[in-house]
Scaffold this motif. Sequence first.
Motif, PDB file in Angstrom:
ATOM      1  N   GLU A   1      61.660 -30.914 -44.795  1.00 28.65           N
ATOM      2  CA  GLU A   1      60.439 -31.507 -45.367  1.00 28.65           C
ATOM      3  C   GLU A   1      59.491 -32.001 -44.280  1.00 28.65           C
ATOM      4  O   GLU A   1      58.334 -32.288 -44.546  1.00 28.65           O
TER       5      GLU A   1
ATOM      6  N   VAL B   1      50.980 -28.535 -45.587  1.00 23.24           N
ATOM      7  CA  VAL B   1      51.982 -29.043 -46.525  1.00 23.24           C
ATOM      8  C   VAL B   1      53.342 -28.585 -46.023  1.00 23.24           C
ATOM      9  O   VAL B   1      53.461 -27.512 -45.427  1.00 23.24           O
ATOM     10  N   ASN B   2      54.387 -29.390 -46.281  1.00 19.48           N
ATOM     11  CA  ASN B   2      55.708 -29.016 -45.770  1.00 19.48           C
ATOM     12  C   ASN B   2      56.260 -27.787 -46.492  1.00 19.48           C
ATOM     13  O   ASN B   2      55.907 -27.501 -47.630  1.00 19.48           O
TER      14      ASN B   2
ATOM     15  N   ASP C   1      58.114 -28.286 -50.031  1.00 20.66           N
ATOM     16  CA  ASP C   1      57.221 -28.470 -51.177  1.00 20.66           C
ATOM     17  C   ASP C   1      56.458 -27.187 -51.511  1.00 20.66           C
ATOM     18  O   ASP C   1      56.140 -26.939 -52.671  1.00 20.66           O
TER      19      ASP C   1
ATOM     20  N   MET D   1      55.332 -23.536 -55.539  1.00 19.10           N
ATOM     21  CA  MET D   1      55.027 -24.876 -55.017  1.00 19.10           C
ATOM     22  C   MET D   1      55.432 -25.936 -56.034  1.00 19.10           C
ATOM     23  O   MET D   1      55.331 -25.715 -57.241  1.00 19.10           O
ATOM     24  N   ASN D   2      55.849 -27.099 -55.530  1.00 20.45           N
ATOM     25  CA  ASN D   2      56.117 -28.196 -56.453  1.00 20.45           C
ATOM     26  C   ASN D   2      54.837 -29.005 -56.658  1.00 20.45           C
ATOM     27  O   ASN D   2      53.797 -28.753 -56.032  1.00 20.45           O
ATOM     28  N   ASP D   3      54.898 -29.978 -57.561  1.00 17.98           N
ATOM     29  CA  ASP D   3      53.711 -30.765 -57.894  1.00 17.98           C
ATOM     30  C   ASP D   3      53.165 -31.526 -56.691  1.00 17.98           C
ATOM     31  O   ASP D   3      51.956 -31.690 -56.549  1.00 17.98           O
ATOM     32  N   GLN D   4      54.055 -31.984 -55.810  1.00 23.15           N
ATOM     33  CA  GLN D   4      53.630 -32.707 -54.606  1.00 23.15           C
ATOM     34  C   GLN D   4      52.724 -31.821 -53.752  1.00 23.15           C
ATOM     35  O   GLN D   4      51.682 -32.257 -53.267  1.00 23.15           O
ATOM     36  N   ALA D   5      53.103 -30.574 -53.566  1.00 20.60           N
ATOM     37  CA  ALA D   5      52.296 -29.643 -52.768  1.00 20.60           C
ATOM     38  C   ALA D   5      50.946 -29.410 -53.419  1.00 20.60           C
ATOM     39  O   ALA D   5      49.908 -29.408 -52.753  1.00 20.60           O
ATOM     40  N   ARG D   6      50.953 -29.236 -54.726  1.00 14.81           N
ATOM     41  CA  ARG D   6      49.690 -29.012 -55.439  1.00 14.81           C
ATOM     42  C   ARG D   6      48.740 -30.195 -55.259  1.00 14.81           C
ATOM     43  O   ARG D   6      47.541 -30.010 -55.019  1.00 14.81           O
TER      44      ARG D   6
ATOM     45  N   GLU E   1      48.730 -32.426 -52.776  1.00 19.42           N
ATOM     46  CA  GLU E   1      48.265 -32.495 -51.386  1.00 19.42           C
ATOM     47  C   GLU E   1      47.150 -31.488 -51.135  1.00 19.42           C
ATOM     48  O   GLU E   1      46.159 -31.801 -50.473  1.00 19.42           O
TER      49      GLU E   1
END
Length: 105
Positions: A12, A21-22, A25, A89-94, A96
């Motif tokens: 991460e 973004v990592n 994510d 992608m997960n929600d965190q990536a979206r 960011e």
Amino acid sequence: MKAEEKIWSALEEVIDPEIGVNIVDLGLVYEVSVEDNGKVSIEMTLTIPQCPLADEIVDNVKRTVSQIPEVKQVDVRLVWEPKWTPAKMNDQAREEIRARQTLVQ
């Protein structure tokens, strides 16, 4: 914390330099396996096969994971199937990415 959990956590910290973004994510890491002898195998992809920063990203993965005491060797295998899509992608990536796009406008 088990070695595999430490590895996922360390991954991460590896940022895709173009997207910011990592890689976890973003959904670029498909599989992590750890053998008893400390050998780690990571199967991952990139957003596009022709990614100009592929070597940099793979080197960052190896360097970051190698810092974990239980890890003795790191092998990274780039795969192109299944193909990466933004749906991985997960929600965190979206969030960011949205936040960055808002700052640019």
